[in-house]
Structure formats: structure tokens, C-alpha cells
Design a protein around this motif. Structure first.
Motif, PDB file in Angstrom:
ATOM      1  N   VAL A 288       0.803  -1.168  -0.169  1.00 47.69           N
ATOM      2  CA  VAL A 288      -0.028   0.045  -0.056  1.00 47.69           C
ATOM      3  C   VAL A 288       0.866   1.212  -0.020  1.00 47.69           C
ATOM      4  N   ALA A 289       1.727   1.356   0.795  1.00 49.15           N
ATOM      5  CA  ALA A 289       2.605   2.568   1.038  1.00 49.15           C
ATOM      6  C   ALA A 289       3.615   2.177   2.164  1.00 49.15           C
ATOM      7  N   ALA A 290       5.060   2.395   1.604  1.00 49.47           N
ATOM      8  CA  ALA A 290       6.104   2.525   2.530  1.00 49.47           C
ATOM      9  C   ALA A 290       6.069   3.717   3.401  1.00 49.47           C
ATOM     10  N   ALA A 291       6.522   3.481   4.772  1.00 49.31           N
ATOM     11  CA  ALA A 291       6.219   4.538   6.020  1.00 49.31           C
ATOM     12  C   ALA A 291       7.596   5.017   6.313  1.00 49.31           C
ATOM     13  N   ALA A 292       8.808   4.170   6.319  1.00 52.97           N
ATOM     14  CA  ALA A 292       9.820   4.717   6.768  1.00 52.97           C
ATOM     15  C   ALA A 292      10.970   3.673   6.547  1.00 52.97           C
TER      16      ALA A 292
ATOM     17  N   ALA B  10       9.779   7.601   4.210  1.00 51.35           N
ATOM     18  CA  ALA B  10       9.785   7.154   2.837  1.00 51.35           C
ATOM     19  C   ALA B  10       8.593   7.069   2.041  1.00 51.35           C
ATOM     20  N   PRO B  11       7.971   8.340   1.915  1.00 51.30           N
ATOM     21  CA  PRO B  11       6.834   8.051   1.141  1.00 51.30           C
ATOM     22  C   PRO B  11       7.262   7.612  -0.503  1.00 51.30           C
ATOM     23  N   GLY B  12       6.114   7.108  -1.158  1.00 48.15           N
ATOM     24  CA  GLY B  12       6.389   6.704  -2.322  1.00 48.15           C
ATOM     25  C   GLY B  12       5.412   5.734  -2.975  1.00 48.15           C
ATOM     26  N   THR B  13       5.513   5.278  -4.225  1.00 50.87           N
ATOM     27  CA  THR B  13       4.296   4.419  -4.770  1.00 50.87           C
ATOM     28  C   THR B  13       4.188   3.002  -4.033  1.00 50.87           C
ATOM     29  N   PRO B  14       3.108   2.250  -4.330  1.00 50.84           N
ATOM     30  CA  PRO B  14       3.151   0.952  -3.946  1.00 50.84           C
ATOM     31  C   PRO B  14       4.289   0.264  -4.866  1.00 50.84           C
ATOM     32  N   ALA B  15       4.430   0.417  -6.136  1.00 52.83           N
ATOM     33  CA  ALA B  15       5.351  -0.100  -6.801  1.00 52.83           C
ATOM     34  C   ALA B  15       6.832  -0.211  -6.575  1.00 52.83           C
ATOM     35  N   ALA B  16       7.262   1.105  -5.993  1.00 56.55           N
ATOM     36  CA  ALA B  16       8.400   1.554  -5.434  1.00 56.55           C
ATOM     37  C   ALA B  16       8.684   0.467  -4.061  1.00 56.55           C
ATOM     38  N   PHE B  17       7.618   0.583  -3.392  1.00 58.24           N
ATOM     39  CA  PHE B  17       7.706  -0.174  -2.082  1.00 58.24           C
ATOM     40  C   PHE B  17       8.221  -1.554  -2.418  1.00 58.24           C
ATOM     41  N   HIS B  18       7.185  -2.327  -3.297  1.00 58.95           N
ATOM     42  CA  HIS B  18       7.552  -3.478  -3.837  1.00 58.95           C
ATOM     43  C   HIS B  18       9.001  -3.895  -4.615  1.00 58.95           C
ATOM     44  N   ASP B  19       9.414  -3.000  -5.068  1.00 52.45           N
ATOM     45  CA  ASP B  19      10.822  -2.925  -5.793  1.00 52.45           C
ATOM     46  C   ASP B  19      11.816  -2.901  -4.679  1.00 52.45           C
ATOM     47  N   ARG B  20      11.805  -2.165  -3.913  1.00 49.57           N
ATOM     48  CA  ARG B  20      12.683  -2.094  -2.681  1.00 49.57           C
ATOM     49  C   ARG B  20      12.666  -3.275  -1.907  1.00 49.57           C
ATOM     50  N   ALA B  21      11.449  -3.754  -1.659  1.00 56.70           N
ATOM     51  CA  ALA B  21      11.395  -5.337  -0.909  1.00 56.70           C
ATOM     52  C   ALA B  21      12.068  -6.609  -1.683  1.00 56.70           C
ATOM     53  N   MET B  22      11.975  -6.308  -3.248  1.00 53.09           N
ATOM     54  CA  MET B  22      12.458  -7.346  -4.062  1.00 53.09           C
ATOM     55  C   MET B  22      14.149  -7.164  -3.791  1.00 53.09           C
ATOM     56  N   THR B  23      14.476  -6.107  -3.744  1.00 50.59           N
ATOM     57  CA  THR B  23      16.032  -5.618  -3.674  1.00 50.59           C
ATOM     58  C   THR B  23      16.534  -6.264  -2.362  1.00 50.59           C
TER      59      THR B  23
END
Length: 337
Positions: free
Chosen positions: A133-137, A307-320
């Protein structure tokens, strides 16, 4: 013949037009419930499940964001702690909840990026059963020791550990948590050995560090007030950049541990199938909350960064992070209890 030929040419076009019109009607019919749900949502309180015990970074972030989010949505945001199994218990509860936008999860990114590497069999699939949904921090980790120990800086501490293999212990919020993985990365790169003591959350680990039951701890930010009070000694930051709260404290990379990065991103998830308009609304409102000066300041006081951003950016960070943490889990042979 000409009129007949003309009719033959027009007929497929007309059939195509009718087909497209029918498809549009079907799409409109299917999207109407979603649009209606989004307009009506939220019509009741929203539950945020924190998959760790009270007092830790996830719990504090959920409560920090929850109050202004409640005001923005016009409905209460109720925080519920369901810790255990390194976040899997709370994660599964949300994954199995109705996908209606009224149940969310606040978790460290480790549940998605770390747990699948730790457990031979997961009770659910975070990548399929939950949606970001959204990154927080972005949560930094800080190497803190009890002040009774002699070392005054990171170089002295590494030498102290090397001279006492297996005689010191460090705590973590649990097996596979980012502080635990930071501890294993630290031991791997320094050639030291210390006993890992897992706890059920960051707060219990901090309590035992203050009580002298363990010797050091990679802290996700909740110990910084104790550092400022002189009850703990901060030696280094396990992040790519120095913390703005402690600009004179070096990173472990600066101390010679090349590429050391144990940061993780905490954020909100929802059950898979939650309507896209609801996800979009939540993302927008949470990002607005994260932009509030008092929220940004409080997150910084906790030792992290908004760490505001899009759901897609949050997902990409998790995969990294999954690639990065998966490597240390494999190298050190870490398994869930």
C-alpha cells in the motif's frame, strides 16, 4: 451486386462495433461495484495489524501514522498487535482477512524479503497474498553496547570481540529480523563470534541490554533516547549514510566493512484483491501524513527517515532487499526456529 457487396463490407465493421460496445458495457458493469465501493469507503473503522509486539519500530510507526490518517479518512484507525513467528502470524491474519480495505498490515519489509528465505514452508505467500500500500519509513540500525564494556569506538570493539570469541552476546527482535541479519553480517565481515539471543520484539531485547543481560544490539531506533541519556554507547551506524541525529558517528562501511547495509523499509500492506481505488486513496493519504513536519520529525527521532512513494516503489525495494538479505541467510545457514 453493388449494394450487396457494400452490405458485406459493412457487416464485419458493424459486428466489431457491437462487440466493442458490449465489452465496454461489461467492463462498466464490472467496474461499477469497485467505483461504488471506493466512493463509500471508508464507512467504518480501519484495523491496522502490527505483526510485532508493542514498543518496537513497527508499532510506533503504526500509531504515529494512524492518528492523522484517521483524521484524513474520517474513521478511527485501530492498531492491533499480533506478534510471533517473525511477523508471520500477523501477516497471515491480514492475508486471510476480507479484501475490503478495512484491514491493513504494518510490517517491516523483512516479512516479504526475509521470511521466505528462512522458512521451508510459509503459512501464506507474502508476494501473492498481500499487496503493498505505502512505505512508511526507512529504518536504520545502530550498533549500541552496554556502557560498562571498555571499547569507546568501533575499532576497539572489533578488537575486543576478536579477543573474546563466544564470550559476548547480542540480542535481536527475532531470528531473521534486520537487527539479527545485521549482527550476522557484522560477524561475517569482522571474523568475530558472539552468541545471538533472539527475543520476541525489539523492546524486550532493549530491556535486557539495559539490564546487562546481553552485551550489544543492532538497534532499529528505539534505543536512541537511552544513548542520549548515557545509558548505552553508540559505536556505529549499519547504514550506507550517517544518521543526521548523530553526524559524528561513523557508518560500518566507513570503519572498513565494505558495502555494509542493514536498513529495511517498514510500511503498510493489504490483502490481495483489495480494490485498486482504495489502495490508491490509502497511498495518497499516507504519503500526505508522512509529509507532515511533526511526523517527519518524530520518525527522525526514532532514528529513521520518512519514505513516501508509490506501492510499486515499495515492492521494488522489498525485492532488492530479498536478494541482499537472502545472500547472508544462505551464507550463514540461518533457519527459523
Amino acid at each position: 451486386m453493388t449494394p450487396q457487396l457494400h452490405t458485406t463490407i459493412r457487416s464485419p465493421r458493424r459486428r466489431l462495433a457491437l462487440t466493442l460496445a458490449g465489452a465496454a458495457c461489461v467492463a462498466a458493469a464490472l467496474s461499477a461495484p469497485l467505483a461504488a465501493h471506493a466512493q463509500a469507503w471508508p464507512a467504518k473503522p480501519i484495523r491496522v495489524v502490527v505483526n510485532f509486539p508493542p514498543g518496537g519500530a513497527a508499532d510506533q510507526l503504526a500509531r504515529l501514522v494512524g492518528h492523522p490518517l484517521s483524521e484524513a479518512l474520517g474513521q478511527p484507525v485501530v492498531v492491533e498487535n499480533r506478534g510471533g513467528a517473525n511477523g508471520n502470524i500477523g501477516g497471515e491474519a491480514v492475508a486471510r482477512a476480507p479484501a475490503d480495505g478495512y484491514t491493513l498490515l504494518m510490517s517491516s519489509g523483512g516479512m516479504v524479503s526475509v521470511n521466505p528465505h528462512l522458512y521451508e514452508k510459509m503459512p501464506f505467500d507474502p508476494a501473492k497474498d498481500l499487496v503493498p500500500v505505502a512505505a512508511a519509513a526507512r529504518v536504520l540500525v545502530y550498533l549500541v553496547i552496554r556502557p560498562e564494556l571498555p571499547p569507546k569506538n568501533i575499532q576497539e570493539f572489533i578488537a575486543y570481540l576478536k579477543a573474546r570469541p563466544g564470550k559476548l552476546s547480542y540480542g535481536s527482535p527475532g531470528v531473521g529480523s534486520s537487527p539479527h541479519l545485521a549482527g550476522e553480517m557484522f560477524k561475517s565481515q569482522t571474523g568475530t563470534f558472539a552468541t545471538h539471543v533472539p527475543y520476541r520484539g525489539a523492546a524486550p531485547a532493549l530491556q535486557d541490554l539495559l539490564a546487562g543481560q546481553i552485551d550489544y544490539y543492532f538497534d532499529p531506533g528505539i534505543a536512541l533516547q537511552q544513548v542520549k541519556a548515557g545509558k548505552l554507547r553508540l559505536l556505529a551506524v549499519g547504514s550506507p549514510q550517517r544518521s543526521p541525529l548523530f553526524p559524528d558517528v561513523p557508518t560500518l562501511a566507513e570503519a572498513g566493512l565494505k558495502g555494509f547495509d542493514a536498513d529495511t523499509v517498514f510500511g503498510f500492506y493489504a490483502p490481495a484483491g483489495t480494490p485498486a481505488p482504495v489502495i490508491a486513496r490509502l497511498n495518497t493519504e499516507i504519503n500526505k501524513v508522512l509529509a507532515l513536519p511533526m511526523v517527519k520529525e518524530r520518525i527522525q527521532q526514532l532514528g529513521g527517515e520518512a519514505a513516501p512513494g508509490t506501492p510499486a516503489a515499495f515492492h521494488d525495494r522489498a525485492m532488492t532487499d530479498s536478494t541482499r538479505f537472502g545472500a547472508i541467510i544462505k551464507e550463514r545457514g540461518i533457519k527459523a526456529d
